[in-house]
Every structure is written in structure tokens, then in C-alpha cells.
Motif scaffolding. Structure first.
Motif, PDB file in Angstrom:
ATOM      1  N   PRO A   1       0.843  -1.203   0.000  1.00  0.00           N
ATOM      2  CA  PRO A   1       0.000   0.000   0.000  1.00  0.00           C
ATOM      3  C   PRO A   1       0.877   1.251   0.000  1.00  0.00           C
ATOM      4  O   PRO A   1       2.007   1.221   0.476  1.00  0.00           O
ATOM      5  CB  PRO A   1      -0.787  -0.116   1.303  1.00  0.00           C
ATOM      6  N   THR A   5      -9.243   0.919  -2.363  1.00  0.00           N
ATOM      7  CA  THR A   5      -9.432   1.051  -0.924  1.00  0.00           C
ATOM      8  C   THR A   5     -10.557   2.049  -0.673  1.00  0.00           C
ATOM      9  O   THR A   5     -10.626   3.091  -1.338  1.00  0.00           O
ATOM     10  CB  THR A   5      -8.134   1.583  -0.268  1.00  0.00           C
ATOM     11  N   TRP A  64     -13.988   4.959  -3.633  1.00  0.00           N
ATOM     12  CA  TRP A  64     -12.877   4.014  -3.698  1.00  0.00           C
ATOM     13  C   TRP A  64     -11.680   4.744  -4.303  1.00  0.00           C
ATOM     14  O   TRP A  64     -11.850   5.553  -5.211  1.00  0.00           O
ATOM     15  CB  TRP A  64     -13.242   2.815  -4.574  1.00  0.00           C
ATOM     16  N   ARG A  85     -16.073  -0.293  -7.254  1.00  0.00           N
ATOM     17  CA  ARG A  85     -14.887  -0.967  -6.717  1.00  0.00           C
ATOM     18  C   ARG A  85     -14.337  -1.936  -7.757  1.00  0.00           C
ATOM     19  O   ARG A  85     -15.073  -2.697  -8.360  1.00  0.00           O
ATOM     20  CB  ARG A  85     -15.225  -1.725  -5.448  1.00  0.00           C
TER      21      ARG A  85
END
Length: 111
Positions: free
Chosen positions: A4, A51, A59, A26
Motif C-alpha cells: 500500500p 481502498t 474508492w 470498486r
């Protein structure tokens, strides 16, 4: 799996690209680059699931851009229903990477 993107304060010498998706969009996403013949190729380190951003109710996907890649392009984001990339959901407009540290290139999915 890709790591991430850390907090911006952790990489002040970098820029960032950020994809914004609506609450119902998403997707598994992949960034692609275009060669001089017009063909698109996956960037293998820039792929991952979106995310949820609670504050903005959307998102998002974000990746660091190192200084040596500033101003490169064109790139685009492609969204798929899953990691197997069987069914494409969207393709964004082409964009160029940030040209300086701290800059964020925001990309939105077309309506």
C-alpha cells in the motif's frame, strides 16, 4: 501483492498518482503504459484493489512515483472485476505522471 502507498510524509521526494472511483465502482486496477507503437502494457508493480475512503465516500487507488519517472507518459488506469482481469469495467483517459515532488496526478473514471 503490491505494497500500500504509505503516508505522503514518508516519501517527500516522490509524487503520486491517485485514481478516484464512485461507491459502486470498486475494481481490481492496473496501470498501463503506452509504447511508441500505441500498444498498452501493464505496469506490474502498479496493480491492486481499490481502498474505501470513508471521508470522501469513494474508492481510491494510489501509487508513489519516483523522481526518475516524473513527467513520463502516457499512462492509463484499467479496472477489472477481479484479479484475473477477465472482464474490463473501465479504462481512464491517458495521463502523464507528476512532474515534481509532492504533486498528485488525480485520475477519474469516465462516466
Amino acid at each position: 501483492a503490491a505494497e500500500p502507498t504509505p503516508d505522503p510524509a514518508e516519501k517527500p521526494e516522490c509524487g503520486k498518482i491517485m485514481l478516484h472511483l464512485s461507491p459502486d465502482e470498486r475494481s481490481w486496477t492496473v496501470v498501463q503504459w503506452q509504447d511508441k507503437f500505441g500498444r498498452w502494457h501493464d505496469v506490474h508493480s502498479w496493480r491492486g484493489d481499490a481502498t474505501w475512503d470513508e471521508q470522501n465516500q469513494e474508492w481510491t487507488v494510489e501509487w508513489w512515483v519516483d523522481r526518475e519517472n516524473f513527467s513520463e507518459g502516457p499512462f492509463r488506469w484499467v479496472g477489472y472485476t477481479d484479479q484475473n482481469q477477465n472482464r474490463r469495467q473501465f479504462t481512464t483517459a491517458a495521463f502523464t505522471l507528476p512532474d515534481q515532488a509532492g504533486q498528485i496526478t488525480h485520475v477519474h473514471v469516465p462516466d
